[in-house]
Design a protein around this motif. Structure first.
Motif: not given
Ligand code: FES
Length: 172
Positions: A55, A86-87, A57, A50, A94
């Protein structure tokens, strides 16, 4: 001691697989060396992926499945359980507003609503300029200073709408 057996299913690796620098690979190797059961390194490795890719991915997920000899679904199961993973891409900042009991009783909804109105986005969205993402998350362990939110790795506590303005306006 109960040993978790490795999964027998083949590791599926569709599409692109993330590639990292030798330094990052060495960091990953150091984490893997700490765990007698390889899959136990999933969270530290996930944080590294990440950090490197912004993120988690799909190529990052494929990389983890490969390195940990797990299925793609095993990686997604963990990734979607923890709000700190985080996807999808998030903004430079954030904002994660705690929505659990203490914060809820002391005005978390008002804090979320204020952030949403100020930034023109709903929870789960990112501003068009990519500066802010807004999320609602479960208890962040700071219940005694509710309501609170976390921005990236920093906690901001005893929030009021005025304090929220001050914090958000001060971010470059
Ligand atoms: S309830 Fe918000 S930090 Fe625990």
């Amino acid at each position: 001691m109960t040993q978790i057996q490795p999964l027998s299913q083949p590791v599926a690796m569709p599409g692109e697989v993330a590639v990292f620098s030798p330094e990052v690979e060495a960091e990953i190797d150091r984490h893997l060396a700490k765990y007698p059961v390889t899959r136990s390194a999933i969270l530290p490795l996930m944080f590294i992926v990440q950090r490197e890719r912004g993120y988690l991915d799909p190529p990052g997920v494929s990389y983890l499945a490969n390195r940990l000899s797990l299925r793609i679904t095993d990686i997604w199961e963990v990734a979607t359980f923890y709000s700190m993973i985080n996807t999808k891409p998030v903004g430079k900042y954030h904002i994660q507003v705690c929505k659990t009991l203490s914060c809820k009783l002391l005005g978390a909804n008002k804090i979320t609503e204020h952030c949403a109105n100020k930034l023109g986005i709903k929870p789960g969205e990112t501003t068009a300029d990519g500066k802010f993402s807004l999320s609602e998350v479960e208890c962040l362990g700071s219940c005694g200073t509710a309501p609170m939110f976390q921005i990236n790795f920093d906690y901001h506590e005893n929030l009021t709408t005025g304090k929220v303005d001050q914090i958000l306006d001060s971010l470059p």
